[in-house]
Design an enzyme around this catalytic site. Structure first.
Site, PDB file in Angstrom:
ATOM      1  N   ASN A  22      -2.430  -1.616  -1.028  1.00 54.13           N
ATOM      2  CA  ASN A  22      -3.725  -0.884  -0.792  1.00 54.13           C
ATOM      3  C   ASN A  22      -3.950   0.055   0.011  1.00 54.13           C
ATOM      4  O   ASN A  22      -3.428  -0.482   1.183  1.00 54.13           O
ATOM      5  CB  ASN A  22      -5.398  -2.064  -0.822  1.00 54.13           C
ATOM      6  CG  ASN A  22      -6.563  -0.992  -0.038  1.00 54.13           C
ATOM      7  OD1 ASN A  22      -6.493  -0.103   0.116  1.00 54.13           O
ATOM      8  ND2 ASN A  22      -6.823  -2.184   0.687  1.00 54.13           N
ATOM      9  N   LYS A  37      -5.387   2.394   1.223  1.00 55.38           N
ATOM     10  CA  LYS A  37      -5.665   2.611   2.230  1.00 55.38           C
ATOM     11  C   LYS A  37      -6.653   4.747   2.641  1.00 55.38           C
ATOM     12  O   LYS A  37      -5.470   5.092   1.607  1.00 55.38           O
ATOM     13  CB  LYS A  37      -6.351   2.388   3.237  1.00 55.38           C
ATOM     14  CG  LYS A  37      -5.616   0.109   3.437  1.00 55.38           C
ATOM     15  CD  LYS A  37      -6.361  -0.321   4.533  1.00 55.38           C
ATOM     16  CE  LYS A  37      -6.484  -1.968   3.919  1.00 55.38           C
ATOM     17  NZ  LYS A  37      -7.102  -2.496   5.253  1.00 55.38           N
ATOM     18  N   HIS A  62     -13.976  -4.862  -0.393  1.00 57.62           N
ATOM     19  CA  HIS A  62     -12.885  -4.892   0.197  1.00 57.62           C
ATOM     20  C   HIS A  62     -13.886  -5.001   2.358  1.00 57.62           C
ATOM     21  O   HIS A  62     -14.803  -4.208   2.143  1.00 57.62           O
ATOM     22  CB  HIS A  62     -12.242  -3.734   0.861  1.00 57.62           C
ATOM     23  CG  HIS A  62     -10.935  -3.817   2.007  1.00 57.62           C
ATOM     24  ND1 HIS A  62     -11.349  -3.697   3.097  1.00 57.62           N
ATOM     25  CD2 HIS A  62      -9.881  -4.422   0.988  1.00 57.62           C
ATOM     26  CE1 HIS A  62     -10.077  -3.973   3.290  1.00 57.62           C
ATOM     27  NE2 HIS A  62      -9.153  -4.278   2.020  1.00 57.62           N
ATOM     28  N   GLU A  68     -14.031  -3.626   4.709  1.00 63.95           N
ATOM     29  CA  GLU A  68     -14.025  -2.434   5.403  1.00 63.95           C
ATOM     30  C   GLU A  68     -14.553  -1.506   4.430  1.00 63.95           C
ATOM     31  O   GLU A  68     -15.848  -0.956   5.524  1.00 63.95           O
ATOM     32  CB  GLU A  68     -12.404  -1.869   5.819  1.00 63.95           C
ATOM     33  CG  GLU A  68     -11.887  -2.010   6.391  1.00 63.95           C
ATOM     34  CD  GLU A  68     -10.165  -1.795   6.114  1.00 63.95           C
ATOM     35  OE1 GLU A  68      -9.760  -0.686   5.116  1.00 63.95           O
ATOM     36  OE2 GLU A  68      -8.925  -2.332   6.430  1.00 63.95           O
ATOM     37  N   GLU A 116      -9.705 -12.727   1.653  1.00 62.08           N
ATOM     38  CA  GLU A 116      -9.363 -12.002   2.276  1.00 62.08           C
ATOM     39  C   GLU A 116      -9.818 -12.561   3.547  1.00 62.08           C
ATOM     40  O   GLU A 116     -10.984 -12.036   4.389  1.00 62.08           O
ATOM     41  CB  GLU A 116      -9.174 -10.564   2.987  1.00 62.08           C
ATOM     42  CG  GLU A 116      -8.286  -9.819   2.068  1.00 62.08           C
ATOM     43  CD  GLU A 116      -8.013  -8.369   1.410  1.00 62.08           C
ATOM     44  OE1 GLU A 116      -7.117  -7.855   1.771  1.00 62.08           O
ATOM     45  OE2 GLU A 116      -9.331  -8.274   1.376  1.00 62.08           O
ATOM     46  N   GLY A 172      -5.712  -6.346   8.920  1.00 62.41           N
ATOM     47  CA  GLY A 172      -4.607  -4.948   9.787  1.00 62.41           C
ATOM     48  C   GLY A 172      -4.580  -6.053  11.236  1.00 62.41           C
ATOM     49  O   GLY A 172      -4.588  -4.867  12.162  1.00 62.41           O
ATOM     50  N   SER A 193      -2.773  -9.274   7.014  1.00 60.76           N
ATOM     51  CA  SER A 193      -2.099  -8.980   7.349  1.00 60.76           C
ATOM     52  C   SER A 193      -0.097  -9.660   6.573  1.00 60.76           C
ATOM     53  O   SER A 193       0.387 -10.172   7.068  1.00 60.76           O
ATOM     54  CB  SER A 193      -1.437  -9.621   8.735  1.00 60.76           C
ATOM     55  OG  SER A 193      -2.788  -9.114   9.743  1.00 60.76           O
TER      56      SER A 193
END
Ligand code: PGA
Length: 262
Positions: free
Chosen positions: A13, A15, A99, A101, A171, A177, A217
């Site tokens: 991904n 991003k 996701h 985010e 996730e 991240g 990560s």
């Protein structure tokens, strides 16, 4: 439950990274050393602006292409949005949905995720639906209830046939991240639970074939141990997918673990 053999599935991904020239260079690097398609399934998830170019470069390579998001309507006055049909048209076979985010920064709730998942399936895309708990939820012992809640709310009402196309990505929000990774045992436990949920709702055969990715990560240094967990079928990789060496390194480590234990 013994799952049938499946190839490691490694999705990158990107991003909001990669202009078209940067994307070209990254794809060239990835293709140079990618494992064969019969060894591992690779999927690149660039920003919308690079999809068409990356699709051209991936033609005939066996490496797949996915979108990072989609809107639930098919067309219309929805400035800034992209439909499932548009992603298909650009060469995508998969799309990320929900996701963390998107949930955290753009206010996407479970109803949004459900509608987007439905739209993806309708457009003939395989949705990769992301679920996971926050650090507060984990600390309060709420990981499993959180996963159950998201599984039910994000995927409510789909038939077994539709669910056969859905890929789940576990996730943990606290691992995305941040450099923090779930331990193989923590991830393995969550994955086993998600597979059991599949089994309870859709039966054994479907659960055994379901693809459940881990994300948060992931890097070459931790992917071997994570992939050894029997219910981890691959990875959704953010930061480490932006360089060919680390992305391919993850695929190779997963493959090494796959050959040893699965
Ligand atoms: P990360 O991102 O690998 O940079 O933690 C994972 C993701 O957001 O899917």
């Amino acid at each position: 439950m013994t799952a049938p053999r499946r190839r490691p599935f490694i999705a990158g991904n990107w991003k909001m990274h990669m202009t078209v020239p940067e994307a070209r260079a990254l794809v060239a690097g990835i293709l140079e050393s990618a494992p064969r398609p019969d060894e591992a399934e690779l999927l690149l998830i660039p920003p919308f602006t690079a999809l068409t170019e990356v699709a051209k470069l991936l033609q005939g390579t066996g490496v797949g292409l996915g979108g990072q998001d989609l809107f639930w309507e098919e067309r219309g006055a929805f400035t800034g949005e992209v439909s499932g049909a548009m992603l298909r048209d650009a060469g995508c076979s998969h799309v990320l949905v929900g996701h963390s985010e998107r949930r955290r920064l753009f206010g996407e709730d479970e109803d949004t995720v459900l509608k987007k998942t439905r739209a993806a399936l309708k457009a003939g895309l395989r949705p990769i639906v992301c679920i996971g708990e926050t650090l507060e939820e984990r600390r309060a012992g709420g990981t499993i209830p959180r996963l159950d809640h998201q599984f039910d709310a994000d995927l409510g009402g789909f038939t077994a046939e539709e669910m056969a196309s859905v890929i789940l990505a576990y996730e943990p929000v606290w691992a995305i991240g941040t450099g923090l990774t779930a331990t193989p045992a923590q991830a393995g436990e969550a994955h086993a639970h998600i597979r059991r949920r599949f089994e309870e709702k859709y039966g054994n055969a479907l659960a055994a074939c379901a693809i459940i990715l881990y994300g948060g990560s992931v890097k070459p240094a931790n992917s071997y141990e994570l992939y050894r967990e029997k219910n981890i079928d691959g990875f959704l990789v953010g930061g480490a997918s932006l360089e060919a060496d680390s992305f391919i390194g993850i695929a190779r480590e997963a493959l090494r673990a796959d050959r040893e234990v699965k």
